[in-house]
Design a protein around this motif. Structure first.
Motif, PDB file in Angstrom:
ATOM      1  N   ASP A 267       0.836  -1.209   0.000  1.00 11.78           N
ATOM      2  CA  ASP A 267       0.000   0.000   0.000  1.00 11.78           C
ATOM      3  C   ASP A 267       0.871   1.259   0.000  1.00 11.78           C
ATOM      4  OD1 ASP A 267      -2.334  -1.452  -0.015  1.00 11.78           O
ATOM      5  OD2 ASP A 267      -2.572  -1.430   2.166  1.00 11.78           O
ATOM      6  N   ARG A 268       1.955   1.250   0.770  1.00 16.29           N
ATOM      7  CA  ARG A 268       2.863   2.395   0.783  1.00 16.29           C
ATOM      8  C   ARG A 268       3.545   2.570  -0.572  1.00 16.29           C
ATOM      9  NH1 ARG A 268       4.900  -0.269   5.501  1.00 16.29           N
ATOM     10  NH2 ARG A 268       3.785   0.376   7.395  1.00 16.29           N
ATOM     11  N   LEU A 269       3.925   1.475  -1.180  1.00 20.79           N
ATOM     12  CA  LEU A 269       4.555   1.537  -2.505  1.00 20.79           C
ATOM     13  C   LEU A 269       3.582   2.109  -3.527  1.00 20.79           C
ATOM     14  CD1 LEU A 269       6.418  -1.897  -2.670  1.00 20.79           C
ATOM     15  CD2 LEU A 269       7.386   0.333  -2.157  1.00 20.79           C
ATOM     16  N   ARG A 270       2.328   1.706  -3.415  1.00 19.91           N
ATOM     17  CA  ARG A 270       1.321   2.195  -4.357  1.00 19.91           C
ATOM     18  C   ARG A 270       1.149   3.697  -4.225  1.00 19.91           C
ATOM     19  NH1 ARG A 270      -2.165  -1.118  -2.911  1.00 19.91           N
ATOM     20  NH2 ARG A 270      -1.690  -2.756  -4.416  1.00 19.91           N
ATOM     21  N   VAL A 271       1.168   4.216  -2.999  1.00 18.97           N
ATOM     22  CA  VAL A 271       1.052   5.661  -2.779  1.00 18.97           C
ATOM     23  C   VAL A 271       2.300   6.381  -3.304  1.00 18.97           C
ATOM     24  CG1 VAL A 271       0.911   7.449  -1.010  1.00 18.97           C
ATOM     25  CG2 VAL A 271      -0.499   5.394  -0.811  1.00 18.97           C
TER      26      VAL A 271
END
Length: 274
Positions: A267-271
């Protein structure tokens, strides 16, 4: 500030409830098997078919069966504890890879790193899908190859002597590949099948002995049969379950390693890639 119940995250509660239901379902299945054994014991008693006398050798058979199950449980728990580290190590490698790719643009503002960041995010999502067995290992490896090519493309934009940074990028990708192969090996390898056979045979012989044992006090005999058979059957079920710590797609699997940390990292990578 007043407390707002709507702020409570419901996803962990849902996961906890699903895991708890699977455990209760497994215990219920064991309980039903124990009831069948107890019913057979009562029938054998009233039919006068009990032929085995309880002595010290009988106690030794119970102890040896429990020892064998303990040996099996210790063996599979070792792999399980090792497997618990893998999602965190994958999350660390992906996040480190993402940060190092972003560092390229700090050194060289003109560098185009968006494709590499997107590829790393895709790799993280593929890892989640693969762990949940939504995609095959070949598809997972193909995604890793694509991410590797994208990261190499970003590394080529580094000017001057930056072999250390390039080496770290390749090392992080190598760690991900090593963990993928480790998970696949754990999935494909059972803990000494012959020991499993010994445990199953010992359990069957133990139950047969308990059912055929002469009982002067039937309620007491049924009670000990229920307790011993419940522990042995539940141990066998537990050993079989945790022998594959990554059975996340199996609705009958109650004990699996948590991949929540990896999900949060993706999720952090996606952001970050937006």
């Amino acid at each position: 500030m007043a407390f707002d119940p709507r702020q409570i995250k419901k996803l962990p509660l849902i996961r906890f409830s699903a895991a708890r239901l699977r455990r209760l379902r497994k215990v219920r299945g064991v309980f039903m098997q124990v009831l069948v054994l107890c019913a057979v014991k009562v029938a054998v008693h009233f039919c006068g078919l009990e032929r085995i006398s309880v002595n010290q050798l009988f106690s030794a058979m119970v102890a040896s069966t429990i020892f064998l199950l303990g040996f099996l449980l210790n063996g599979v728990l070792t792999d399980f504890k090792e497997s618990e580290k893998i999602p965190a190590e994958l999350a660390t490698s992906l996040q480190t890879l993402n940060l190092e790719i972003q560092a390229i643009q700090i050194y060289h503002p003109e560098a185009q790193i968006a494709p590499a960041l997107s590829a790393v995010t895709g790799l993280g999502q593929s890892l989640l899908d693969w762990l949940k067995e939504r995609i095959s290992t070949e598809q997972m490896l193909a995604c890793h190859t694509q991410a590797h090519a994208a990261v190499v493309g970003a590394a080529l934009q580094i000017k001057g002597d930056a072999s250390t940074l390039r080496g770290r990028l390749m090392q992080d990708l190598a760690v991900v590949l090593a963990k993928v192969n480790r998970v696949q090996a754990i999935r494909d390898t059972s803990f000494v099948p012959l020991v499993y056979w010994m445990a199953d045979i010992a359990a069957v012989l133990l139950f047969a002995g308990l059912v055929m044992a002469k009982a002067e006090n039937l309620p007491e005999s049924v009670f000990f049969l229920a307790v011993i058979s419940f522990i042995v059957i539940l141990l066998l079920r537990l050993i079989d379950d945790i022998d594959n710590p990554f059975g996340l797609s199996d609705i009958n699997s109650a004990e699996d390693v948590s991949i929540e940390l990896l999900e949060k990292a993706v999720d952090r990578l996606r952001v970050a890639s937006k």
